[in-house]
Structures are given as C-alpha cells and as structure tokens.
Design a protein around this motif. Sequence first.
Motif, PDB file in Angstrom:
ATOM      1  N   ILE A 160       1.213  -5.357 -13.920  1.00 28.53           N
ATOM      2  CA  ILE A 160       1.616  -4.829 -12.612  1.00 28.53           C
ATOM      3  C   ILE A 160       0.734  -3.657 -12.212  1.00 28.53           C
ATOM      4  O   ILE A 160       0.288  -3.560 -11.061  1.00 28.53           O
ATOM      5  N   ALA A 161       0.448  -2.751 -13.163  1.00 22.57           N
ATOM      6  CA  ALA A 161      -0.363  -1.572 -12.860  1.00 22.57           C
ATOM      7  C   ALA A 161      -1.771  -1.952 -12.415  1.00 22.57           C
ATOM      8  O   ALA A 161      -2.324  -1.353 -11.488  1.00 22.57           O
ATOM      9  N   VAL A 162      -2.342  -2.950 -13.059  1.00 25.49           N
ATOM     10  CA  VAL A 162      -3.730  -3.332 -12.738  1.00 25.49           C
ATOM     11  C   VAL A 162      -3.785  -4.242 -11.526  1.00 25.49           C
ATOM     12  O   VAL A 162      -4.476  -3.956 -10.535  1.00 25.49           O
ATOM     13  N   PHE A 163      -3.059  -5.360 -11.591  1.00 20.97           N
ATOM     14  CA  PHE A 163      -3.243  -6.410 -10.600  1.00 20.97           C
ATOM     15  C   PHE A 163      -2.509  -6.156  -9.286  1.00 20.97           C
ATOM     16  O   PHE A 163      -2.891  -6.716  -8.253  1.00 20.97           O
ATOM     17  N   TYR A 164      -1.484  -5.349  -9.302  1.00 16.03           N
ATOM     18  CA  TYR A 164      -0.811  -5.006  -8.055  1.00 16.03           C
ATOM     19  C   TYR A 164      -1.195  -3.604  -7.578  1.00 16.03           C
ATOM     20  O   TYR A 164      -1.822  -3.456  -6.529  1.00 16.03           O
ATOM     21  N   ILE A 165      -0.811  -2.610  -8.364  1.00 18.37           N
ATOM     22  CA  ILE A 165      -1.019  -1.231  -7.924  1.00 18.37           C
ATOM     23  C   ILE A 165      -2.513  -0.913  -7.821  1.00 18.37           C
ATOM     24  O   ILE A 165      -2.985  -0.366  -6.812  1.00 18.37           O
ATOM     25  N   GLY A 166      -3.268  -1.259  -8.857  1.00 20.93           N
ATOM     26  CA  GLY A 166      -4.698  -0.984  -8.848  1.00 20.93           C
ATOM     27  C   GLY A 166      -5.409  -1.682  -7.705  1.00 20.93           C
ATOM     28  O   GLY A 166      -6.228  -1.081  -6.989  1.00 20.93           O
ATOM     29  N   ALA A 167      -5.106  -2.977  -7.522  1.00 20.32           N
ATOM     30  CA  ALA A 167      -5.758  -3.730  -6.449  1.00 20.32           C
ATOM     31  C   ALA A 167      -5.416  -3.164  -5.074  1.00 20.32           C
ATOM     32  O   ALA A 167      -6.282  -3.055  -4.201  1.00 20.32           O
ATOM     33  N   LEU A 168      -4.151  -2.775  -4.866  1.00 15.38           N
ATOM     34  CA  LEU A 168      -3.749  -2.242  -3.560  1.00 15.38           C
ATOM     35  C   LEU A 168      -4.394  -0.879  -3.279  1.00 15.38           C
ATOM     36  O   LEU A 168      -4.788  -0.594  -2.142  1.00 15.38           O
ATOM     37  N   ILE A 169      -4.510  -0.041  -4.305  1.00 18.91           N
ATOM     38  CA  ILE A 169      -5.173   1.252  -4.111  1.00 18.91           C
ATOM     39  C   ILE A 169      -6.621   1.045  -3.672  1.00 18.91           C
ATOM     40  O   ILE A 169      -7.110   1.716  -2.750  1.00 18.91           O
ATOM     41  N   ILE A 170      -7.300   0.094  -4.302  1.00 20.23           N
ATOM     42  CA  ILE A 170      -8.690  -0.196  -3.923  1.00 20.23           C
ATOM     43  C   ILE A 170      -8.756  -0.752  -2.506  1.00 20.23           C
ATOM     44  O   ILE A 170      -9.571  -0.301  -1.677  1.00 20.23           O
ATOM     45  N   LEU A 171      -7.908  -1.707  -2.187  1.00 18.05           N
ATOM     46  CA  LEU A 171      -7.921  -2.320  -0.854  1.00 18.05           C
ATOM     47  C   LEU A 171      -7.718  -1.283   0.242  1.00 18.05           C
ATOM     48  O   LEU A 171      -8.404  -1.293   1.277  1.00 18.05           O
ATOM     49  N   LEU A 172      -6.775  -0.371   0.032  1.00 17.10           N
ATOM     50  CA  LEU A 172      -6.430   0.600   1.068  1.00 17.10           C
ATOM     51  C   LEU A 172      -7.337   1.819   1.062  1.00 17.10           C
ATOM     52  O   LEU A 172      -7.238   2.657   1.960  1.00 17.10           O
ATOM     53  N   SER A 173      -8.210   1.913   0.062  1.00 24.48           N
ATOM     54  CA  SER A 173      -9.186   3.004   0.032  1.00 24.48           C
ATOM     55  C   SER A 173     -10.510   2.593   0.666  1.00 24.48           C
ATOM     56  O   SER A 173     -11.109   3.353   1.419  1.00 24.48           O
ATOM     57  N   VAL A 174     -10.962   1.383   0.378  1.00 25.95           N
ATOM     58  CA  VAL A 174     -12.255   0.956   0.929  1.00 25.95           C
ATOM     59  C   VAL A 174     -12.137   0.587   2.403  1.00 25.95           C
ATOM     60  O   VAL A 174     -13.125   0.613   3.148  1.00 25.95           O
ATOM     61  N   LEU A 175     -10.921   0.267   2.854  1.00 26.07           N
ATOM     62  CA  LEU A 175     -10.721  -0.104   4.252  1.00 26.07           C
ATOM     63  C   LEU A 175      -9.372   0.442   4.699  1.00 26.07           C
ATOM     64  O   LEU A 175      -8.364   0.270   4.015  1.00 26.07           O
ATOM     65  N   SER A 176      -9.348   1.119   5.837  1.00 23.23           N
ATOM     66  CA  SER A 176      -8.102   1.700   6.335  1.00 23.23           C
ATOM     67  C   SER A 176      -7.048   0.624   6.565  1.00 23.23           C
ATOM     68  O   SER A 176      -7.362  -0.499   6.985  1.00 23.23           O
ATOM     69  N   TRP A 177      -5.797   0.973   6.305  1.00 24.16           N
ATOM     70  CA  TRP A 177      -4.712   0.016   6.487  1.00 24.16           C
ATOM     71  C   TRP A 177      -4.618  -0.476   7.926  1.00 24.16           C
ATOM     72  O   TRP A 177      -4.125  -1.581   8.175  1.00 24.16           O
ATOM     73  N   THR A 178      -5.122   0.291   8.863  1.00 27.02           N
ATOM     74  CA  THR A 178      -5.068  -0.098  10.274  1.00 27.02           C
ATOM     75  C   THR A 178      -6.003  -1.255  10.593  1.00 27.02           C
ATOM     76  O   THR A 178      -5.903  -1.857  11.662  1.00 27.02           O
ATOM     77  N   LYS A 179      -6.908  -1.574   9.676  1.00 30.14           N
ATOM     78  CA  LYS A 179      -7.892  -2.632   9.914  1.00 30.14           C
ATOM     79  C   LYS A 179      -7.424  -4.003   9.452  1.00 30.14           C
ATOM     80  O   LYS A 179      -8.065  -5.011   9.761  1.00 30.14           O
ATOM     81  N   TYR A 180      -6.324  -4.052   8.722  1.00 33.17           N
ATOM     82  CA  TYR A 180      -5.890  -5.333   8.170  1.00 33.17           C
ATOM     83  C   TYR A 180      -5.106  -6.144   9.198  1.00 33.17           C
ATOM     84  O   TYR A 180      -4.303  -5.595   9.956  1.00 33.17           O
ATOM     85  N   THR A 181      -5.366  -7.458   9.199  1.00 33.72           N
ATOM     86  CA  THR A 181      -4.741  -8.363  10.158  1.00 33.72           C
ATOM     87  C   THR A 181      -3.644  -9.169   9.475  1.00 33.72           C
ATOM     88  O   THR A 181      -3.910  -9.828   8.466  1.00 33.72           O
ATOM     89  N   PRO A 182      -2.410  -9.127   9.984  1.00 30.68           N
ATOM     90  CA  PRO A 182      -1.342  -9.930   9.378  1.00 30.68           C
ATOM     91  C   PRO A 182      -1.697 -11.411   9.375  1.00 30.68           C
ATOM     92  O   PRO A 182      -2.283 -11.931  10.332  1.00 30.68           O
TER      93      PRO A 182
END
Length: 470
Positions: A261-283
């Motif tokens: 959970i720490a790596v594949f969920y939390i770690g992946a989400l931290i990277i996703l939301l750091s390299v690209l602002s959350w406002t840029k993601y399309t539902p």
Amino acid sequence: MTSAQGKQARNDSRPQQVDSPDEGYRRGLTSRQIQMMAIGGAIGTGLFYGSSTVIAQIGPSVIACYAAAGVIIFLIMRALGELMTYRLTSGSFADYAREFCGPFLGFTTGWSYWLAWTVGCMAEVTAAGHYIAYWWPAVPVWATAGVALLVLFVANIVSVKLFGELEFWFATVKVVAILALIVIGIGILTFGFSTLGHTASVQHLWTDGGFAPHGAWQSMLAMHGIVFAYLGIELVGLTAGEAKNPKETLRKAINTLPVRIAVFYIGALIILLSVLSWTKYTPGVSPFVQVLASVGIPGAAGIMNFVVLTAALSACNSGIYSAGRMLRGLAVSGEAPAAMKRLSDRRLPLPAVVLSTLIMGLGVIVNVVSPDKAFVYITSVNVYAGMWTWAMILVSHLRYRAKARAGILPTVGFRMPGAPVTNWLALLCLTFVAILMGTSSDTRLGLYVWVIWFVVMIAGYQLARRRASR
C-alpha cells in the motif's frame, strides 16, 4: 490393474461432486503466484482508472484518504488471517460468517461476495473497453469489453495453473510499471528533465488550492472511489484450497500488505500529484497515461495504456476465479443449485465459472444502455457488496475472539493487532462510507440495489431451507 482400481480411475476422470469446499481441488498455485496475486489484488482499475475522478474531486487529499483506507484494509486482512490460521477453508468469508454469525448471514455473505466479484468484473471489462478505445476509438466499448471477458473465461477453464501463471504476469507488468513511474517521477523532481521538469514540484501537494481544496467533507464523499480501489485485496483468502503451503504463504501475503500500500498507492499518488498539478487531471482518463503523455517520452503513453489495460484484465481474471469458487462453495453447503458443485476432469468448478461469467456479461449490456455512467453505477453496487464482506470478516473475528477468550476455541499466534477495539473502529468506518454513498445521487443506486438484494437473500435463504428439509 484390478477392477476396483479401474473403476477408481474412471471415477477420477469424470466431473466430481464433493461435500467439502476444499475437497477435489488440485493444489496448482505456487507461493510465487499467490504473492503476485496478493499484489495484483491491491493494484487494479480503481487506482489506474478511477483515481483520476477522485483526484479531480478532492485534490491532494486523495493521498490521506488512501492512507486511512489502507489502515482499515490492513486490519480487515489481519482479522481474516487470524481466522484462516484458526481454520483454513477456501470458502473463507461465508464459512466463517456461517460458523460465528449463523446460517443466514453465512448464506448472505457467500452470495454477496459472489455478487461483488461478478459486478466488479463488469467494472473491469468496462474499463478495459475504454483503454482499448485509446488505440481504436471507433470500436464500441461494449464490443471490446465482451471480447476481453471471453478471453479471460477461456483462461479460467483450462487449468488453475494457467490462471495462476497469467495472473502472475499481469501483476508483474503492473508492479514494474508503477515502480518505473515512481523512478521517472523522482528523476523529474530531482533533475528537472522532460517537458514537466520546470513545473514539477512537491509544492503542488499544498499550493494549488491547498491540500484539501474543496474541504474535508468533500474528501470524505469521495471515499467510494477509494474503497473500490481496494476491493479484491481479500482474494488470497479464496486460494486456500489450491495453494501449496497455504498458511505460510497467506501469512506472508498479508504481512507484506502495508509495504504494498505504501509503495503502490501512496508512493505512486505522491509522484503523480507532484510532477503534475491535480488541476490538470481529467476524470475518466488514467492519470498514469496523462503523466507519461506529458513527459514527452516517445510511445510512453501508449505503453502505460497497455499497462492499465493489463490491470483491468488482471482484476477481471481474478474475479472470474473468485466468483466461480465462491459459487461452488455455496453449492457444496446446499445454498446454491447442486449442479454448481461439480468439478471438471481438470478439477475446476466449470459450471460455477460458466454461470458467473454469463452474469458478468450483463456489464456489456449496461455499456450499451448507458456508456457514460456505466462505470459509476457498476462500482457503486460493487462497493456495497464488497463492504458487506469486509464487515462480516470483522464481525466473525469478534465472535471468534470472544470464544477464544472463553476457552471454547483455541487461540492462534497470528493475531489481529488491537482487537476488539480495532474491529469496532473498522466497522464504524465502513458504516460511515456506506452512509456517505447514500447521500450522493451518483452512488445512491448502489444502496437501492443492496436493499433489493438483501430482500432477495431473505427469500433465497427460506427457499434453500425448505429444499434442504425436503
């Protein structure tokens, strides 16, 4: 060969009918395959596809929500692990509910878990259809979803070894892809390469409207999508009848859950939301595909789309396996048609797998009727059914612990931490999510279906009792 031996050999080659949920299965799943199945159950469409909608709704607070839900999931799995150490059975959830909560709740839990996987597979093949549309947008989602379901059905009726090997490689692809994304993301944040290098920053986690830009209440309302992402993680509990060294293997799978959970969920989400602002993601578009499309690596987005496709196929593959085993377990217990407990000459629950897959095919029809809302409607039903199973694991564990303290049942060394306080905490959280889902117009359908389903369960249980008495 004697005549008795010849008769026995002929009997072994015919479909088998047995009286124990574990009896008759071939132990063809290795520790390597079950460990990867445990990882595969923790990484699915909810993360790869559904997380984009949740990110767009609540921003970086999605990280805290996934972490909080991860703690509850770990407690549920430890409760299941303790029950499995006390008594190992491939019909785990229903069998424990039947033993500790009574025959009706055992009946309802078994059928509800079957419902959770059949409906869950509808969501997975729906997502698979959307992924395939990335390359062939002119092909209807329902058509590709139907083909994907057919292919996985064939894989499940050939042999359990083929199923395990297919699931192993599906899970391997997912693990490698997420680790690669994390490495690429760290590289972007550290060295500033790619087209995202000049804007990527961990400050995106709190500067673009704050960590919870729409408030804590909105973050809680999005828990439905996060719970859906974790559904299926309990799959290892159904592998007991076909696993080699099941107790040791299953303990290891459960104990490594926090790291996954720490790596594949939390770690992946931290990277996703750091390299690209959350406002840029399309539902409705995989955030993993969006990031790699923005990095500028040739073909990276297409490769990641293939990865998320395998994630959906992996989850559906597991769903066909789980639904078939659960339906057969119900038949062995006299709670489903007797024909469902027969095994093929390959020691596979063929009738149960066939019927379950046919029901899953209804998801293809939903995509024809309502392609835009199909995924949300299906997942809302899936979450209610899945949370019922989790709740019954916790309640069964409470009853087991009470009998163990009274000296009626033996205690075991693999214990759920903090019980019974942690049982009640987890049950409270599941109840809270169920109530929240009922307040949303998009997910309220799941509540309506669940109420109808419970009425059906009452009627079905009475019918099964009358049939048993006859």
